[in-house]
Structure formats: C-alpha cells, structure tokens
Motif scaffolding. Structure first.
Motif, PDB file in Angstrom:
ATOM      1  N   ALA A  46       0.837  -1.205   0.000  1.00  0.00           N
ATOM      2  CA  ALA A  46       0.000   0.000   0.000  1.00  0.00           C
ATOM      3  C   ALA A  46       0.873   1.256   0.000  1.00  0.00           C
ATOM      4  N   LEU A  47       1.922   1.246   0.811  1.00  0.00           N
ATOM      5  CA  LEU A  47       2.819   2.402   0.860  1.00  0.00           C
ATOM      6  C   LEU A  47       3.555   2.577  -0.469  1.00  0.00           C
ATOM      7  N   GLU A  48       3.944   1.469  -1.102  1.00  0.00           N
ATOM      8  CA  GLU A  48       4.606   1.555  -2.410  1.00  0.00           C
ATOM      9  C   GLU A  48       3.682   2.183  -3.448  1.00  0.00           C
ATOM     10  N   ARG A  49       2.393   1.854  -3.391  1.00  0.00           N
ATOM     11  CA  ARG A  49       1.440   2.416  -4.352  1.00  0.00           C
ATOM     12  C   ARG A  49       1.262   3.920  -4.164  1.00  0.00           C
ATOM     13  N   THR A  50       1.409   4.396  -2.937  1.00  0.00           N
ATOM     14  CA  THR A  50       1.250   5.822  -2.687  1.00  0.00           C
ATOM     15  C   THR A  50       2.564   6.579  -2.802  1.00  0.00           C
ATOM     16  N   GLY A  51       3.683   5.866  -2.723  1.00  0.00           N
ATOM     17  CA  GLY A  51       4.984   6.522  -2.777  1.00  0.00           C
ATOM     18  C   GLY A  51       5.419   7.099  -1.447  1.00  0.00           C
ATOM     19  N   VAL A  52       4.732   6.745  -0.390  1.00  0.00           N
ATOM     20  CA  VAL A  52       5.037   7.246   0.957  1.00  0.00           C
ATOM     21  C   VAL A  52       5.823   6.178   1.712  1.00  0.00           C
ATOM     22  N   THR A  53       6.817   6.622   2.485  1.00  0.00           N
ATOM     23  CA  THR A  53       7.530   5.701   3.374  1.00  0.00           C
ATOM     24  C   THR A  53       7.307   6.164   4.809  1.00  0.00           C
ATOM     25  N   LEU A  54       7.217   5.220   5.700  1.00  0.00           N
ATOM     26  CA  LEU A  54       7.080   5.560   7.119  1.00  0.00           C
ATOM     27  C   LEU A  54       8.458   5.838   7.694  1.00  0.00           C
ATOM     28  N   PRO A  55       8.535   6.763   8.639  1.00  0.00           N
ATOM     29  CA  PRO A  55       9.841   7.022   9.271  1.00  0.00           C
ATOM     30  C   PRO A  55      10.270   5.806  10.094  1.00  0.00           C
ATOM     31  N   PRO A  56      11.556   5.634  10.293  1.00  0.00           N
ATOM     32  CA  PRO A  56      12.043   4.470  11.043  1.00  0.00           C
ATOM     33  C   PRO A  56      11.481   4.388  12.462  1.00  0.00           C
ATOM     34  N   ASP A  57      11.116   5.531  13.053  1.00  0.00           N
ATOM     35  CA  ASP A  57      10.612   5.520  14.430  1.00  0.00           C
ATOM     36  C   ASP A  57       9.084   5.360  14.504  1.00  0.00           C
ATOM     37  N   ALA A  58       8.425   5.092  13.381  1.00  0.00           N
ATOM     38  CA  ALA A  58       6.961   4.941  13.392  1.00  0.00           C
ATOM     39  C   ALA A  58       6.553   3.787  14.310  1.00  0.00           C
ATOM     40  N   ALA A  59       5.575   4.046  15.154  1.00  0.00           N
ATOM     41  CA  ALA A  59       5.090   3.040  16.101  1.00  0.00           C
ATOM     42  C   ALA A  59       3.574   3.121  16.170  1.00  0.00           C
ATOM     43  N   ASP A  60       2.966   2.122  16.795  1.00  0.00           N
ATOM     44  CA  ASP A  60       1.506   2.071  16.959  1.00  0.00           C
ATOM     45  C   ASP A  60       0.804   2.284  15.611  1.00  0.00           C
ATOM     46  N   ILE A  61       1.250   1.522  14.612  1.00  0.00           N
ATOM     47  CA  ILE A  61       0.766   1.667  13.234  1.00  0.00           C
ATOM     48  C   ILE A  61      -0.534   0.888  13.041  1.00  0.00           C
ATOM     49  N   HIS A  62      -1.513   1.556  12.441  1.00  0.00           N
ATOM     50  CA  HIS A  62      -2.782   0.921  12.061  1.00  0.00           C
ATOM     51  C   HIS A  62      -3.135   1.435  10.675  1.00  0.00           C
ATOM     52  N   TYR A  63      -3.593   0.515   9.792  1.00  0.00           N
ATOM     53  CA  TYR A  63      -3.926   0.968   8.445  1.00  0.00           C
ATOM     54  C   TYR A  63      -5.132   0.234   7.884  1.00  0.00           C
ATOM     55  N   PHE A  64      -5.684   0.853   6.863  1.00  0.00           N
ATOM     56  CA  PHE A  64      -6.809   0.275   6.117  1.00  0.00           C
ATOM     57  C   PHE A  64      -6.544   0.534   4.639  1.00  0.00           C
ATOM     58  N   TRP A  65      -6.541  -0.512   3.844  1.00  0.00           N
ATOM     59  CA  TRP A  65      -6.357  -0.389   2.395  1.00  0.00           C
ATOM     60  C   TRP A  65      -7.543  -1.046   1.715  1.00  0.00           C
ATOM     61  N   ALA A  66      -8.125  -0.364   0.762  1.00  0.00           N
ATOM     62  CA  ALA A  66      -9.243  -0.943   0.011  1.00  0.00           C
ATOM     63  C   ALA A  66      -9.263  -0.374  -1.397  1.00  0.00           C
ATOM     64  N   GLY A  67      -9.821  -1.139  -2.273  1.00  0.00           N
ATOM     65  CA  GLY A  67     -10.003  -0.686  -3.645  1.00  0.00           C
ATOM     66  C   GLY A  67     -11.439  -0.933  -4.071  1.00  0.00           C
ATOM     67  N   ASN A  68     -11.906  -0.110  -4.982  1.00  0.00           N
ATOM     68  CA  ASN A  68     -13.227  -0.290  -5.571  1.00  0.00           C
ATOM     69  C   ASN A  68     -13.162   0.247  -6.994  1.00  0.00           C
ATOM     70  N   PRO A  69     -14.250   0.163  -7.753  1.00  0.00           N
ATOM     71  CA  PRO A  69     -14.184   0.638  -9.135  1.00  0.00           C
ATOM     72  C   PRO A  69     -13.782   2.106  -9.281  1.00  0.00           C
ATOM     73  N   MET A  70     -13.931   2.892  -8.222  1.00  0.00           N
ATOM     74  CA  MET A  70     -13.580   4.321  -8.300  1.00  0.00           C
ATOM     75  C   MET A  70     -12.105   4.585  -8.011  1.00  0.00           C
ATOM     76  N   GLY A  71     -11.410   3.644  -7.363  1.00  0.00           N
ATOM     77  CA  GLY A  71     -10.000   3.850  -7.056  1.00  0.00           C
ATOM     78  C   GLY A  71      -9.540   3.036  -5.866  1.00  0.00           C
ATOM     79  N   GLU A  72      -8.369   3.395  -5.338  1.00  0.00           N
ATOM     80  CA  GLU A  72      -7.769   2.706  -4.197  1.00  0.00           C
ATOM     81  C   GLU A  72      -7.487   3.721  -3.102  1.00  0.00           C
ATOM     82  N   GLY A  73      -7.577   3.270  -1.852  1.00  0.00           N
ATOM     83  CA  GLY A  73      -7.358   4.204  -0.763  1.00  0.00           C
ATOM     84  C   GLY A  73      -6.596   3.609   0.396  1.00  0.00           C
ATOM     85  N   LEU A  74      -5.806   4.454   1.056  1.00  0.00           N
ATOM     86  CA  LEU A  74      -5.051   4.089   2.243  1.00  0.00           C
ATOM     87  C   LEU A  74      -5.391   5.068   3.351  1.00  0.00           C
ATOM     88  N   ASP A  75      -5.720   4.540   4.516  1.00  0.00           N
ATOM     89  CA  ASP A  75      -5.841   5.320   5.742  1.00  0.00           C
ATOM     90  C   ASP A  75      -4.824   4.707   6.700  1.00  0.00           C
TER      91      ASP A  75
END
Length: 166
Positions: free
Chosen positions: A56-85
């Motif tokens: 999901a991060l590769e698709r957005t081009g975003v990288t998390l910092p090395p100190d990122a903690a307490d990570i929670h995510y949601f990835w979904a796709g539908n006919p309108m597009g793809e999304g990351l929270d």
C-alpha cells in the motif's frame, strides 16, 4: 475359485475409491479458501488481506519514518479507485518529509478538522481533544490526500494519512 476372482475386483475397486477420496480430501484442504494470506495485525478489519502495508505504501509513494510506532492501516479498492488510511506515532520532525512525499503544501494548518479521519481514527486511539494541525488537497476524479498531526509531547506526534487514488 470363482469366488476369489469376483472378490479381487471388488477389493481393487474399493481401494481405488478410497485412494480417490483421500486425494480429493487432501486437495480440498490444500486449496481451502479459509487458508488465505496471513493477515497483518496492523491492518484494520475489512482491509484488503491481499495488500500488505508495504504494498500500500509503495502504491502511494510514501515511506514511514524508522521511528513509526503504533501503526494501524486500512487499504481498500473499488471501481472508483484505491485508498489508504494510516495512523501512527512518530517524531513531529518527520512531518515535513511526509508532506514532501505526498506533494502537499509544506505546512500543516492549526485548528484543523480532518474530513476523512472518522471513524477510522476513532478506533485507533487518536488523541481527541488535542489540537490537530493538517492539510487536505483534492483533485476531483484523480486523488484526495490528507495529513493531520496532533502533538503528544516530547517531540512526538500522532499522524494520520488519508490517500485516495481515483
């Protein structure tokens, strides 16, 4: 002697049926639909189990910092597009780099009310009642990007990223 000849084909047929049943049962267990990919414990319920956080991060081009903690995510796709929270905790000093990666303006605005945070962040211990800074950019039919941050103290922030690619 006649009797033995009729018993042997029956025994062979029975053994063949048992072997076929065992083979079919083994194949069903091997390709069982309940044996899907192992779910990432950071993924929110309902997130696409076939898309890892890394993908999901590769698709957005975003990288998390090395100190990122307490990570929670949601990835979904539908006919309108793809999304990351995604929500995570990291040093506030990393926010300018996140904004650079997303292509959003270089500063978060104070007094920000995030449009796309609820109900996702409500389930991930977002520090409600803490002043939030943020920025949103939308290009109809193309994308929606949103970054929000709330200072937790000691130079750390709770960070939220919403990225929808249409």
């Amino acid at each position: 002697m006649n009797r033995n000849r009729t018993v042997r084909p029956r025994t062979a047929s029975l053994l063949l049926l048992v072997a076929i049943a065992l083979l079919a049962g083994g194949l069903i267990l091997y390709w069982a639909p309940w044996q899907g990919p192992e779910k990432d414990p950071r993924a929110e319920r309902g997130s696409d189990p076939n898309t890892s956080l890394k993908q999901a991060l590769e698709r957005t081009g975003v990288t998390l910092p090395p100190d990122a903690a307490d990570i929670h995510y949601f990835w979904a796709g539908n006919p309108m597009g793809e999304g990351l929270d995604i929500t995570y905790h990291a040093t506030c000093a990393g926010i300018p780099e996140l904004l650079r990666q997303t292509g959003l303006p270089a500063e978060l605005r104070p007094g920000y009310t995030p449009e796309h945070m609820s109900p996702f962040t409500a389930t991930h211990r977002w520090p409600h009642g803490v002043p939030t800074r943020g920025v949103t950019e939308a290009r109809f039919g193309d994308y929606i990007k949103e970054v929000a941050a709330a200072e937790l103290g000691d130079g750390n922030c709770a960070i939220f990223l919403h990225w929808f690619l249409g």
